[in-house]
Design a protein around this motif. Structure first.
Motif, PDB file in Angstrom:
ATOM      1  N   GLY A  76       1.010  -1.180   0.254  1.00 26.07           N
ATOM      2  CA  GLY A  76      -0.043  -0.156   0.001  1.00 26.07           C
ATOM      3  C   GLY A  76       0.750   1.104  -0.252  1.00 26.07           C
ATOM      4  O   GLY A  76       2.145   1.440   0.135  1.00 26.07           O
ATOM      5  N   ALA A  77       0.074   2.263   0.032  1.00 26.76           N
ATOM      6  CA  ALA A  77       0.685   4.137   0.165  1.00 26.76           C
ATOM      7  C   ALA A  77       1.489   3.867   1.421  1.00 26.76           C
ATOM      8  O   ALA A  77       2.232   4.793   1.335  1.00 26.76           O
ATOM      9  CB  ALA A  77      -0.331   4.684  -0.259  1.00 26.76           C
ATOM     10  N   SER A  78       0.789   3.457   2.633  1.00 19.51           N
ATOM     11  CA  SER A  78       1.335   3.508   3.498  1.00 19.51           C
ATOM     12  C   SER A  78       3.206   3.200   3.605  1.00 19.51           C
ATOM     13  O   SER A  78       3.570   3.185   4.277  1.00 19.51           O
ATOM     14  CB  SER A  78       0.627   3.172   5.283  1.00 19.51           C
ATOM     15  OG  SER A  78      -0.727   3.334   4.711  1.00 19.51           O
ATOM     16  N   PHE A  81       5.609   5.949   3.062  1.00 22.65           N
ATOM     17  CA  PHE A  81       5.328   6.928   3.717  1.00 22.65           C
ATOM     18  C   PHE A  81       7.103   6.201   4.212  1.00 22.65           C
ATOM     19  O   PHE A  81       7.745   7.309   4.934  1.00 22.65           O
ATOM     20  CB  PHE A  81       4.531   6.517   4.683  1.00 22.65           C
ATOM     21  CG  PHE A  81       3.053   7.004   4.258  1.00 22.65           C
ATOM     22  CD1 PHE A  81       2.961   7.844   3.290  1.00 22.65           C
ATOM     23  CD2 PHE A  81       2.294   6.377   4.956  1.00 22.65           C
ATOM     24  CE1 PHE A  81       1.184   7.708   2.751  1.00 22.65           C
ATOM     25  CE2 PHE A  81       0.962   6.997   4.575  1.00 22.65           C
ATOM     26  CZ  PHE A  81       0.500   7.298   3.338  1.00 22.65           C
ATOM     27  N   TRP A 103      -3.261  11.869   5.815  1.00 20.69           N
ATOM     28  CA  TRP A 103      -1.816  11.373   4.859  1.00 20.69           C
ATOM     29  C   TRP A 103      -0.833  11.842   4.821  1.00 20.69           C
ATOM     30  O   TRP A 103       0.242  11.024   5.532  1.00 20.69           O
ATOM     31  CB  TRP A 103      -3.028  10.761   3.563  1.00 20.69           C
ATOM     32  CG  TRP A 103      -3.857   9.763   3.742  1.00 20.69           C
ATOM     33  CD1 TRP A 103      -4.839  10.532   2.992  1.00 20.69           C
ATOM     34  CD2 TRP A 103      -3.987   8.661   4.188  1.00 20.69           C
ATOM     35  NE1 TRP A 103      -5.695   9.523   3.282  1.00 20.69           N
ATOM     36  CE2 TRP A 103      -5.794   8.804   4.420  1.00 20.69           C
ATOM     37  CE3 TRP A 103      -3.566   7.690   4.800  1.00 20.69           C
ATOM     38  CZ2 TRP A 103      -6.329   7.194   4.496  1.00 20.69           C
ATOM     39  CZ3 TRP A 103      -4.277   6.241   5.741  1.00 20.69           C
ATOM     40  CH2 TRP A 103      -5.584   5.754   4.935  1.00 20.69           C
ATOM     41  N   THR A 148       0.948  16.178  -0.446  1.00 20.70           N
ATOM     42  CA  THR A 148      -0.139  14.698  -0.722  1.00 20.70           C
ATOM     43  C   THR A 148      -0.875  15.881  -2.539  1.00 20.70           C
ATOM     44  O   THR A 148      -1.394  16.691  -2.184  1.00 20.70           O
ATOM     45  CB  THR A 148      -0.820  14.219   0.186  1.00 20.70           C
ATOM     46  OG1 THR A 148       0.317  14.567   1.261  1.00 20.70           O
ATOM     47  CG2 THR A 148      -1.395  13.169  -0.027  1.00 20.70           C
ATOM     48  N   ASN A 150      -3.581  14.962  -3.599  1.00 19.49           N
ATOM     49  CA  ASN A 150      -4.901  15.104  -3.367  1.00 19.49           C
ATOM     50  C   ASN A 150      -5.406  14.819  -1.963  1.00 19.49           C
ATOM     51  O   ASN A 150      -4.144  13.871  -1.279  1.00 19.49           O
ATOM     52  CB  ASN A 150      -5.758  14.384  -4.402  1.00 19.49           C
ATOM     53  CG  ASN A 150      -6.939  14.410  -4.227  1.00 19.49           C
ATOM     54  OD1 ASN A 150      -8.149  15.443  -4.570  1.00 19.49           O
ATOM     55  ND2 ASN A 150      -7.955  14.010  -3.342  1.00 19.49           N
ATOM     56  N   THR A 152      -7.748  12.837  -0.200  1.00 17.78           N
ATOM     57  CA  THR A 152      -8.661  12.352  -0.165  1.00 17.78           C
ATOM     58  C   THR A 152     -10.333  12.850   1.429  1.00 17.78           C
ATOM     59  O   THR A 152     -11.175  12.797   1.272  1.00 17.78           O
ATOM     60  CB  THR A 152      -8.636  10.900   0.328  1.00 17.78           C
ATOM     61  OG1 THR A 152      -7.037  10.267   0.078  1.00 17.78           O
ATOM     62  CG2 THR A 152      -9.452  10.110  -0.754  1.00 17.78           C
ATOM     63  N   ASP A 173       2.603  11.502  -3.170  1.00 18.17           N
ATOM     64  CA  ASP A 173       1.850  10.987  -3.273  1.00 18.17           C
ATOM     65  C   ASP A 173       0.529  11.562  -3.743  1.00 18.17           C
ATOM     66  O   ASP A 173      -0.075  11.984  -3.322  1.00 18.17           O
ATOM     67  CB  ASP A 173       0.749  10.902  -1.271  1.00 18.17           C
ATOM     68  CG  ASP A 173       0.513   9.985  -0.761  1.00 18.17           C
ATOM     69  OD1 ASP A 173       0.006   8.846  -1.864  1.00 18.17           O
ATOM     70  OD2 ASP A 173      -0.386   9.377  -0.132  1.00 18.17           O
ATOM     71  N   SER A 175      -2.087   9.041  -4.453  1.00 18.69           N
ATOM     72  CA  SER A 175      -3.019   8.307  -4.311  1.00 18.69           C
ATOM     73  C   SER A 175      -4.107   8.388  -4.811  1.00 18.69           C
ATOM     74  O   SER A 175      -4.609   7.384  -5.333  1.00 18.69           O
ATOM     75  CB  SER A 175      -3.027   7.212  -2.758  1.00 18.69           C
ATOM     76  OG  SER A 175      -1.579   6.581  -2.441  1.00 18.69           O
ATOM     77  N   GLN A 196      -6.041   1.405  -5.691  1.00 22.79           N
ATOM     78  CA  GLN A 196      -7.173   1.764  -5.693  1.00 22.79           C
ATOM     79  C   GLN A 196      -8.639   2.230  -5.757  1.00 22.79           C
ATOM     80  O   GLN A 196      -9.718   2.606  -5.529  1.00 22.79           O
ATOM     81  CB  GLN A 196      -7.390   1.005  -4.576  1.00 22.79           C
ATOM     82  CG  GLN A 196      -7.562   1.316  -2.815  1.00 22.79           C
ATOM     83  CD  GLN A 196      -6.352   1.496  -2.415  1.00 22.79           C
ATOM     84  OE1 GLN A 196      -5.228   0.572  -3.525  1.00 22.79           O
ATOM     85  NE2 GLN A 196      -5.055   1.676  -1.554  1.00 22.79           N
ATOM     86  N   LYS A 197      -8.200   4.275  -6.108  1.00 20.35           N
ATOM     87  CA  LYS A 197      -8.624   5.111  -6.254  1.00 20.35           C
ATOM     88  C   LYS A 197      -8.969   5.463  -7.947  1.00 20.35           C
ATOM     89  O   LYS A 197     -10.215   5.524  -8.513  1.00 20.35           O
ATOM     90  CB  LYS A 197      -8.318   5.998  -5.526  1.00 20.35           C
ATOM     91  CG  LYS A 197      -8.326   5.742  -3.661  1.00 20.35           C
ATOM     92  CD  LYS A 197      -7.351   6.354  -4.217  1.00 20.35           C
ATOM     93  CE  LYS A 197      -6.949   6.074  -2.246  1.00 20.35           C
ATOM     94  NZ  LYS A 197      -8.096   6.146  -0.875  1.00 20.35           N
TER      95      LYS A 197
HETATM   96  N1  PMP Z   1      -2.257   8.141   0.738  1.00 23.78           N
HETATM   97  C1  PMP Z   1      -3.683   8.878   0.321  1.00 23.78           C
HETATM   98  C2  PMP Z   1      -3.782  10.387   0.019  1.00 23.78           C
HETATM   99  C3  PMP Z   1      -5.038   8.374   0.429  1.00 23.78           C
HETATM  100  O1  PMP Z   1      -5.926   8.480  -0.175  1.00 23.78           O
HETATM  101  C4  PMP Z   1      -4.805   6.847   1.545  1.00 23.78           C
HETATM  102  C5  PMP Z   1      -5.652   5.892   1.427  1.00 23.78           C
HETATM  103  N2  PMP Z   1      -6.906   6.041   1.322  1.00 23.78           N
HETATM  104  C6  PMP Z   1      -3.247   6.145   1.260  1.00 23.78           C
HETATM  105  C7  PMP Z   1      -2.373   7.537   1.185  1.00 23.78           C
HETATM  106  C8  PMP Z   1      -3.075   4.489   1.913  1.00 23.78           C
HETATM  107  O2  PMP Z   1      -2.811   4.246   1.393  1.00 23.78           O
HETATM  108  P1  PMP Z   1      -2.956   2.827   1.259  1.00 23.78           P
HETATM  109  O3  PMP Z   1      -4.453   2.320   2.193  1.00 23.78           O
HETATM  110  O4  PMP Z   1      -2.549   1.853   0.548  1.00 23.78           O
HETATM  111  O5  PMP Z   1      -1.439   2.202   2.110  1.00 23.78           O
END
Ligand code: PMP
Length: 363
Positions: A76-78, A81, A103, A148, A150, A152, A173, A175, A196-197
């Motif tokens: 994931g994007a996490s 980080f 985020w 970041t 956008n 979310t 980021d 995402s 996933q978006k």
């Molecule tokens: N960055 C942004 C801008 C997000 O919207 C999200 C998830 N909603 C994340 C990071 C985290 O992503 P992940 O669940 O894939 O770790």
């Protein structure tokens, strides 16, 4: 398709129907290969062809040249980080962050947890992240500036990216707005995005790294957390998320068919303005939660006159086949996430529903 709802979820989110139909068509027997893409060895010729095609399409759609590495990773994007900080901060270089929401804050916190020096170059937490800070104050020796693009949860989006001096790599980021419009990719030394978006299902994270910063990569990191590992093995050091990567490829094909990012951006603008105009013309019944100039075209956040009406709004919308309109649990209110694959028809329906709801439920 008749029995599908309009899915306003912030992610995982709606995928293009054409893509889902193609997946369905090929699910049991991919192009006569006698097996599903899910069942293929990631090292097989057939899968390698799918992988290469996906990378090529990503580059074409996003306008990347040979200067960029394209990685598809898990975690994931996490996990990015952490990886961005681990791979690019040295003892004398600090990670710099623009804090524009939850985020961004997580990215900053993760760098500190990894024992790296992390600096806040700008923040909008003085007004609960309802705007994007424009002035930056860098640390003495920045490893990179992280933004970041956008937000979310809060519903803000950079229209113009911060200007950074040449020697400071800009990391993003993306995402929740990757490939929602054409951008000058060259400005960015590193981009990452959970798929996933806007570009696929959950499970794969795309990372784009400009090759000129590769000499800054830190040595001797744990294998899986080192970009070097994944660059050297072309995302195949271990088993990558094969099926999600394949679907990213199909989404790229869908974007190409739509006319590319220029066309997608136009549609996205039109979709967002249908909802923002309804908010702005409601005489204050609906209230946008962020500064107008920083409004996101991907996540439209708004409030109703009170929480009771918000709950009623969300449940009546759901009964009318519009799901996922509840704001993030940390901020409340309503949020309509309208990524690339969200159909125009759904935003029209929401705008009409909002007007009707206001009529039937005076404040
Ligand atoms: N960055 C942004 C801008 C997000 O919207 C999200 C998830 N909603 C994340 C990071 C985290 O992503 P992940 O669940 O894939 O770790």
């Amino acid at each position: 398709m008749e029995n599908r709802v309009f899915n306003f979820s912030a992610g995982p989110a709606v995928l293009p129907e054409d893509v889902l139909l193609e997946v369905k068509e090929d699910l049991l027997n991919y192009k006569g290969k006698g097996m599903s893409v899910m069942e293929m060895s990631h090292r097989s010729k057939d899968y390698q062809a799918i992988f290469n095609d996906t990378v090529a399409r990503v580059k074409k759609v996003f306008g990347l040249d040979e200067d960029y590495e394209v990685l598809f990773l898990g975690g994931g994007a996490s996990t990015q980080f952490l990886m961005t900080a681990l791979n690019f901060c040295s003892d004398d270089k600090e990670a710099n962050y623009v804090l524009t929401g939850s985020w961004a804050k997580k990215a900053y916190t993760e760098a500190k947890k990894a024992g790296k020096k992390a600096h806040i170059a700008a923040t909008s937490d003085d007004r609960n992240f309802n705007y994007l800070p424009k002035d930056l104050a860098f640390s003495p020796n920045p490893a990179f500036l992280h933004i970041t693009t956008n937000n979310t949860i809060y519903g803000t989006q950079f229209k113009k990216y911060p200007e950074v001096p040449n020697n400071i790599p800009l990391f993003a980021d993306m995402s929740s707005d990757i490939m929602s419009k054409p951008i000058d990719v060259k400005k960015f030394a590193l981009i990452y995005a959970g798929a996933q978006k806007n570009i696929g299902p959950a499970g794969v994270t795309m990372v784009l790294i400009r090759k000129d910063i590769m000499d800054r990569l830190q040595p001797d990191l744990p294998t899986m957390l080192s970009y070097k590992t994944h660059i050297e093995k072309d995302s195949m050091f271990n088993t990558p998320p094969t099926f999600p990567i394949y679907i990213v490829g199909l989404v790229m094909k869908w974007i190409e068919k739509k006319g590319g990012l220029e066309a997608i951006a136009k549609i996205n603008e039109e979709k967002a303005s249908l909802i923002y105009d309804t908010i702005d013309n409601s005489g204050g019944y609906y209230k946008g939660t962020v500064e107008k100039e920083d409004r996101s075209l991907m996540n439209v956040t708004f409030r109703l006159p009170n929480e009771e009406l918000e709950a009623k709004f969300i449940s009546e919308a759901a009964a009318d086949k519009m799901s996922g309109l509840k704001g993030h649990r940390s901020v409340g209110g309503c949020r309509a996430s309208i990524y690339n694959a969200f159909p125009m028809e759904g935003t029209r329906k929401l705008a009409e529903f909002m007007k009707e709801f206001q009529k039937n439920n005076p404040a």
